[in-house]
Design a protein around this motif. Structure first.
Motif, PDB file in Angstrom:
ATOM      1  N   LYS A   1       0.828  -1.203   0.000  1.00 51.41           N
ATOM      2  CA  LYS A   1       0.000   0.000   0.000  1.00 51.41           C
ATOM      3  C   LYS A   1       0.864   1.256   0.000  1.00 51.41           C
ATOM      4  N   GLU A   2       1.962   1.214   0.733  1.00 49.29           N
ATOM      5  CA  GLU A   2       2.883   2.359   0.793  1.00 49.29           C
ATOM      6  C   GLU A   2       3.467   2.646  -0.590  1.00 49.29           C
ATOM      7  N   VAL A   3       3.907   1.596  -1.280  1.00 48.56           N
ATOM      8  CA  VAL A   3       4.508   1.755  -2.606  1.00 48.56           C
ATOM      9  C   VAL A   3       3.470   2.238  -3.613  1.00 48.56           C
ATOM     10  N   THR A   4       2.268   1.666  -3.546  1.00 50.44           N
ATOM     11  CA  THR A   4       1.191   2.060  -4.460  1.00 50.44           C
ATOM     12  C   THR A   4       0.814   3.522  -4.269  1.00 50.44           C
ATOM     13  N   LEU A   5       0.762   3.965  -3.013  1.00 54.27           N
ATOM     14  CA  LEU A   5       0.430   5.363  -2.717  1.00 54.27           C
ATOM     15  C   LEU A   5       1.469   6.302  -3.319  1.00 54.27           C
ATOM     16  N   VAL A   6       2.751   5.964  -3.173  1.00 54.22           N
ATOM     17  CA  VAL A   6       3.817   6.802  -3.733  1.00 54.22           C
ATOM     18  C   VAL A   6       3.709   6.838  -5.258  1.00 54.22           C
ATOM     19  N   GLU A   7       3.470   5.679  -5.869  1.00 52.12           N
ATOM     20  CA  GLU A   7       3.375   5.619  -7.333  1.00 52.12           C
ATOM     21  C   GLU A   7       2.211   6.456  -7.845  1.00 52.12           C
ATOM     22  N   THR A   8       1.060   6.363  -7.171  1.00 54.97           N
ATOM     23  CA  THR A   8      -0.114   7.139  -7.582  1.00 54.97           C
ATOM     24  C   THR A   8       0.136   8.631  -7.444  1.00 54.97           C
ATOM     25  N   GLU A   9       0.720   9.016  -6.321  1.00 54.72           N
ATOM     26  CA  GLU A   9       0.980  10.439  -6.097  1.00 54.72           C
ATOM     27  C   GLU A   9       2.064  10.954  -7.039  1.00 54.72           C
ATOM     28  N   LEU A  10       3.028  10.100  -7.365  1.00 56.49           N
ATOM     29  CA  LEU A  10       4.072  10.491  -8.313  1.00 56.49           C
ATOM     30  C   LEU A  10       3.460  10.847  -9.665  1.00 56.49           C
ATOM     31  N   LYS A  11       2.536  10.009 -10.139  1.00 56.00           N
ATOM     32  CA  LYS A  11       1.869  10.279 -11.423  1.00 56.00           C
ATOM     33  C   LYS A  11       1.122  11.603 -11.379  1.00 56.00           C
TER      34      LYS A  11
ATOM     35  N   SER B   1       4.961  23.063 -19.198  1.00 53.36           N
ATOM     36  CA  SER B   1       4.621  23.206 -20.615  1.00 53.36           C
ATOM     37  C   SER B   1       3.944  24.542 -20.900  1.00 53.36           C
ATOM     38  N   SER B   2       3.043  24.949 -20.005  1.00 53.27           N
ATOM     39  CA  SER B   2       2.358  26.232 -20.178  1.00 53.27           C
ATOM     40  C   SER B   2       3.365  27.379 -20.176  1.00 53.27           C
ATOM     41  N   LEU B   3       4.305  27.319 -19.260  1.00 54.67           N
ATOM     42  CA  LEU B   3       5.326  28.373 -19.179  1.00 54.67           C
ATOM     43  C   LEU B   3       6.234  28.345 -20.409  1.00 54.67           C
ATOM     44  N   GLN B   4       6.614  27.152 -20.855  1.00 54.16           N
ATOM     45  CA  GLN B   4       7.475  27.032 -22.031  1.00 54.16           C
ATOM     46  C   GLN B   4       6.790  27.598 -23.271  1.00 54.16           C
ATOM     47  N   ASN B   5       5.490  27.345 -23.399  1.00 52.07           N
ATOM     48  CA  ASN B   5       4.746  27.872 -24.540  1.00 52.07           C
ATOM     49  C   ASN B   5       4.739  29.397 -24.544  1.00 52.07           C
ATOM     50  N   LEU B   6       4.539  29.982 -23.366  1.00 55.26           N
ATOM     51  CA  LEU B   6       4.567  31.450 -23.269  1.00 55.26           C
ATOM     52  C   LEU B   6       5.965  31.994 -23.555  1.00 55.26           C
ATOM     53  N   GLU B   7       6.975  31.292 -23.052  1.00 55.99           N
ATOM     54  CA  GLU B   7       8.355  31.738 -23.274  1.00 55.99           C
ATOM     55  C   GLU B   7       8.733  31.660 -24.750  1.00 55.99           C
ATOM     56  N   LEU B   8       8.245  30.609 -25.438  1.00 56.15           N
ATOM     57  CA  LEU B   8       8.521  30.483 -26.868  1.00 56.15           C
ATOM     58  C   LEU B   8       7.903  31.635 -27.642  1.00 56.15           C
ATOM     59  N   LYS B   9       6.685  31.992 -27.243  1.00 58.11           N
ATOM     60  CA  LYS B   9       6.027  33.123 -27.899  1.00 58.11           C
ATOM     61  C   LYS B   9       6.783  34.416 -27.599  1.00 58.11           C
ATOM     62  N   HIS B  10       7.285  34.528 -26.402  1.00 64.52           N
ATOM     63  CA  HIS B  10       7.998  35.743 -25.998  1.00 64.52           C
ATOM     64  C   HIS B  10       9.336  35.864 -26.716  1.00 64.52           C
TER      65      HIS B  10
ATOM     66  N   ALA C   1       2.350  14.916 -13.432  1.00 62.79           N
ATOM     67  CA  ALA C   1       1.467  15.463 -14.475  1.00 62.79           C
ATOM     68  C   ALA C   1       1.187  16.938 -14.235  1.00 62.79           C
ATOM     69  N   ALA C   2       0.926  17.302 -12.980  1.00 65.52           N
ATOM     70  CA  ALA C   2       0.623  18.701 -12.649  1.00 65.52           C
ATOM     71  C   ALA C   2       1.841  19.595 -12.896  1.00 65.52           C
ATOM     72  N   TYR C   3       3.022  19.111 -12.502  1.00 66.36           N
ATOM     73  CA  TYR C   3       4.234  19.923 -12.688  1.00 66.36           C
ATOM     74  C   TYR C   3       4.569  20.062 -14.168  1.00 66.36           C
ATOM     75  N   ASN C   4       4.452  18.969 -14.927  1.00 64.02           N
ATOM     76  CA  ASN C   4       4.759  19.018 -16.355  1.00 64.02           C
ATOM     77  C   ASN C   4       3.781  19.900 -17.116  1.00 64.02           C
TER      78      ASN C   4
ATOM     79  N   LYS D   1       5.910  28.026 -10.980  1.00 64.94           N
ATOM     80  CA  LYS D   1       6.796  26.907 -11.314  1.00 64.94           C
ATOM     81  C   LYS D   1       7.955  26.840 -10.321  1.00 64.94           C
ATOM     82  N   LYS D   2       8.524  27.996  -9.976  1.00 64.70           N
ATOM     83  CA  LYS D   2       9.622  28.020  -9.017  1.00 64.70           C
ATOM     84  C   LYS D   2       9.170  27.475  -7.664  1.00 64.70           C
ATOM     85  N   GLU D   3       7.975  27.871  -7.248  1.00 61.60           N
ATOM     86  CA  GLU D   3       7.429  27.385  -5.976  1.00 61.60           C
ATOM     87  C   GLU D   3       7.180  25.881  -6.033  1.00 61.60           C
ATOM     88  N   GLN D   4       6.539  25.420  -7.131  1.00 65.52           N
ATOM     89  CA  GLN D   4       6.213  24.008  -7.264  1.00 65.52           C
ATOM     90  C   GLN D   4       7.468  23.156  -7.448  1.00 65.52           C
ATOM     91  N   TYR D   5       8.500  23.722  -8.066  1.00 66.51           N
ATOM     92  CA  TYR D   5       9.772  23.010  -8.216  1.00 66.51           C
ATOM     93  C   TYR D   5      10.314  22.622  -6.843  1.00 66.51           C
TER      94      TYR D   5
END
Length: 398
Positions: A147-157, A168-177, A161-164, A289-293
């Motif tokens: 259960k411990e391993v499964t919880l870590v794996e689920t939270e990792l996903k 991606s949103s920031l990279q898209n804005l930076e590319l436009k900039h 996903a949220a961080y990526n 992003k800096k905070e979430q990093y």
């Protein structure tokens, strides 16, 4: 590269004598190290149930190693974005906790130190009774870790996903900039005083290829009867094109745009308020992003360490269960940790087979054809003694 093996032999007179011989041989050749691996007295329960527990532990071992690799890969991807910075070196210490006073080091040093500390943790292994109570049945202990391993794996996903998504949103804005004049932000190029905005007049921005500058200067006033003469100015240029301002009456904007398009120039739509909003959005995303990093990296480090702790406990459980299945009751075996260089592994295996072949002579005579009925062990992994490999390559930076 180092090989780590957890082996187990019964505490009969011959095996005990041969363990001492093994230690003396290792001391002489200096090609390996051997230390006692402490496994507490665990609740055996019904012997028939151990077969099922053994199979569950084998699967859990594989799954946990896989989650460790995923977490390691995620950590590499996230932290390598800041590889030029000095990252906080939080290491797994003797009890696999976090060393808050560790010096700063780059990413590769973090993993190297973590690998070293994994070695220290394994060689000084003590069962964590607070997390994994020895009063629980073996099946329950397996379930707790699962259960411990499964919880870590689920939270990792979820966290990944949220961080990526944020990245991606920031990279898209930076590319436009930072893109071409067709798409990039013009906030650092256009000043408010470059634009004429009144009840009747407006300023448009036109992108002109470098080879067409003269054509633009000759023709822009003729693109509409309502262009202000000599109003065009070149505001900026890059390697391919320049951006020119031109002032005209608002009533002629549509006609002017149509004629510009026919002349193979490009009107660049520009709104000060929208551009400023995009810049604010980018700054907000960058701050998030800096905070979430920081939050994500701390989570990765803590849970990566905890996964390693869980993994070594799984190895200990497997040694215990297989020892009971192989050597029988009452529980009476010795677990050892062998650490050797891969170049010396073959010789070490030969030495072990020589010392412990009396436990199962068939393992020595017909390894490849041997039908192995012991759960959790493939034919290639079967030896006259119990042996489990700890794959330290999960901590190698590729």
């Amino acid at each position: 590269m180092t090989d780590l093996w957890l082996i187990s032999v019964p505490l009969d007179k011959t095996s005990s004598t041969n363990v001492e011989k093994l230690k003396r041989t290792i001391a002489k050749t200096n090609q390996a190290s051997c230390s006692k691996f402490s496994i507490p007295d665990l609740k055996v329960g019904i012997l028939d149930s151990l077969l099922s527990v053994s199979e569950d532990l084998s699967r859990l071992d594989t799954v946990t190693e896989s989650v460790i690799k995923k977490t390691c890969q995620c950590m590499k991807e996230v932290m390598e974005q800041s590889n030029d910075k000095m990252l906080e070196n939080t290491l797994a210490n003797g009890d696999c906790g976090i060393n808050e006073k560790a010096p700063l080091s780059p990413l590769w040093a973090y993993f190297q130190s973590l690998r070293v500390d994994l070695m220290k943790y394994v060689t000084r292994f003590q069962w964590d009774k607070a997390k994994y109570s020895t009063s629980l049945p073996l099946s329950a202990l397996t379930e707790v870790i699962s259960k411990e391993v499964t919880l870590v794996e689920t939270e990792l996903k979820s966290r990944s996903a949220a961080y990526n998504s944020l990245k991606s949103s920031l990279q898209n804005l930076e590319l436009k900039h930072q893109g071409t004049l067709q798409t990039r932000s013009l906030n650092d190029i256009i000043r408010k005083e470059d634009l004429v905005v009144s009840e009747y007049l407006t300023t448009l921005l036109v992108i002109v290829n470098k080879g067409s500058y003269e054509q633009w200067e000759r023709t822009y006033e003729s693109l509409s009867d309502f262009v202000v003469p000599r109003s065009s100015r070149r505001l900026y240029e890059d390697m391919d094109a320049g951006i020119f301002s031109v002032t005209l009456f608002k009533r002629a904007v549509s006609q002017f745009k149509a004629n510009v398009q026919e002349s193979k120039f490009t009107v660049r739509e520009y709104c000060v308020e929208l551009e400023e909003q995009k810049l604010r959005d980018m700054k907000q995303l960058s701050a998030r992003k800096k905070e979430q990093y920081g939050i994500f990296v701390r989570w990765l480090k803590v849970n990566f360490t905890q996964l390693l702790v869980a993994w070594i406990h799984i190895k200990a459980l497997r040694v215990f269960v297989e020892s009971v299945l192989r050597y029988g009751l009452p529980v009476n075996f010795q677990a050892l940790l062998l650490q050797t260089d891969k170049k010396c592994s073959k010789k070490m295996r030969e030495e072990l087979e020589s010392l412990f072949m009396h436990l199962d002579p068939a393992a020595m005579t017909s390894k490849t054809d041997l039908s192995c009925d012991i759960p959790g062990l493939s034919q290639q992994e079967y030896f006259s003694y119990i042996s489990f490999h700890i794959n330290t390559t999960v901590l190698e930076l590729s």
